[in-house]
Scaffold this motif. Structure first.
Motif, PDB file in Angstrom:
ATOM      1  N   ALA A 175      -7.617 -16.567  -7.901  1.00 42.13           N
ATOM      2  CA  ALA A 175      -7.586 -15.604  -9.013  1.00 42.13           C
ATOM      3  C   ALA A 175      -8.563 -16.004 -10.105  1.00 42.13           C
ATOM      4  N   THR A 180     -11.941 -12.183  -9.423  1.00 44.44           N
ATOM      5  CA  THR A 180     -11.896 -11.251 -10.547  1.00 44.44           C
ATOM      6  C   THR A 180     -13.167 -10.415 -10.601  1.00 44.44           C
ATOM      7  N   VAL A 191      -7.346  -4.236 -12.021  1.00 43.59           N
ATOM      8  CA  VAL A 191      -7.393  -5.463 -12.823  1.00 43.59           C
ATOM      9  C   VAL A 191      -6.702  -5.199 -14.159  1.00 43.59           C
ATOM     10  N   TYR A 195      -6.789 -11.340 -17.918  1.00 45.16           N
ATOM     11  CA  TYR A 195      -7.653 -12.278 -17.199  1.00 45.16           C
ATOM     12  C   TYR A 195      -8.611 -12.996 -18.148  1.00 45.16           C
ATOM     13  N   VAL A 221      -2.751 -19.056 -11.407  1.00 45.77           N
ATOM     14  CA  VAL A 221      -4.209 -19.045 -11.486  1.00 45.77           C
ATOM     15  C   VAL A 221      -4.745 -20.467 -11.406  1.00 45.77           C
ATOM     16  N   PRO A 225     -11.060 -17.010 -14.521  1.00 48.77           N
ATOM     17  CA  PRO A 225     -11.259 -15.559 -14.431  1.00 48.77           C
ATOM     18  C   PRO A 225     -11.938 -14.958 -15.649  1.00 48.77           C
ATOM     19  N   SER A 226     -11.869 -15.643 -16.793  1.00 53.39           N
ATOM     20  CA  SER A 226     -12.497 -15.102 -18.005  1.00 53.39           C
ATOM     21  C   SER A 226     -14.000 -14.911 -17.838  1.00 53.39           C
TER      22      SER A 226
END
Length: 262
Positions: A175, A180, A191, A195, A221, A225-226
């Motif tokens: 994740a 992402t 989505v 995230y 996670v 993902p950012s």
């Protein structure tokens, strides 16, 4: 069939995760090549944190398979949507089947394809926990059958570099930036918010098979993902489609290799 012809024919070959070919479409595609290749996406149904759906691995595998089918004259199959997700059993919603069952399902699909005149099968794996798929391919190859597993780690690494993914494959475990990004490109509607602030790193996971994911992450996670973006997702898929050329060439005679896309 030329690369452009394959792309045109594949333009209407899938809706979402499901192929929409008719039997006539399959017959026409097969008439243009001396060896037919099928592509089977294998995903999973497991937790991907609070912002990505349980079906993330299936959606990723299908996005890769669709991109392949847009560039090569292959027979796109519907996905296997439940697989070996035992390490995620600590989260609600996760569903698994045994490795023995997944092995049998893929082997049965390959046998059915051969009876229908499709001699080669590429398994597009979207879930890292499906270790048994490597055994399926090894055993099939030893029997003289034509089967391949895609993408390899090297294919993902090439795609990561091309797309400008900053997280290493070790860190980007689940994740994270890659998954992402692919969903932001292929299925942004799935989505959910969150995230952007869900990063969590746990690079030392040496006991994962014994203690499961819950021993390493509370949220589910592991990754960043950012850093994900739709543009990175687009480039990841484009790179994987190009990398597929080597797999396609291995499974088809030399005179069919010109049918591959760019």
């Amino acid at each position: 069939m030329s690369g452009s012809g394959a792309r045109a024919a594949a333009g209407e070959s899938a809706h979402g995760v499901m192929p929409t070919d008719t039997t006539g479409d399959v017959r026409a595609r097969g008439a243009g090549v001396s060896a037919q290749v099928a592509v089977l996406p294998v995903g999973s149904f497991e937790q991907h944190g609070p912002f990505l759906p349980l079906a993330t691995d299936t959606l990723v595998a299908c996005a890769v398979a669709r991109r392949i089918a847009a560039a090569y004259p292959v027979h796109l199959l519907p996905p296997v949507t439940v697989s070996c997700s035992h390490e995620h059993a600590g989260w609600p919603g996760t569903v698994s089947i045994s490795a023995v069952t997944l092995h049998a399902v893929v082997r049965d699909i390959a046998a059915s394809l051969r009876r229908g005149g499709v001699d080669a099968l590429v398994v597009v794996n979207g879930h890292g926990g499906n270790y048994v798929l490597g055994n399926v391919v090894q055993e099939a190859s030893a029997r003289g059958e034509r089967m391949a597993l895609f993408p390899a780690a090297e294919d993902w690494e090439a795609a990561r570099e091309r797309a400008g993914v900053l997280t290493s494959l070790l860190t980007d475990m689940h994740a994270g930036e890659i998954e992402t990004s692919i969903l932001l490109h292929a299925h942004p509607e799935f989505v959910r918010p969150g995230y952007e602030s869900a990063d969590f790193v746990a690079d030392d996971r040496r006991h994962l098979l014994t203690v499961g994911m819950s021993a390493y992450t509370e949220s589910g996670v592991i990754g960043r993902p950012s850093l994900g973006s739709a543009e990175k997702g687009r480039e990841l898929l484009a790179s994987l489609a190009e990398s597929f050329a080597a797999t396609f060439a291995l499974l088809t005679p030399a005179d069919d290799s010109s049918a591959a896309g760019e």
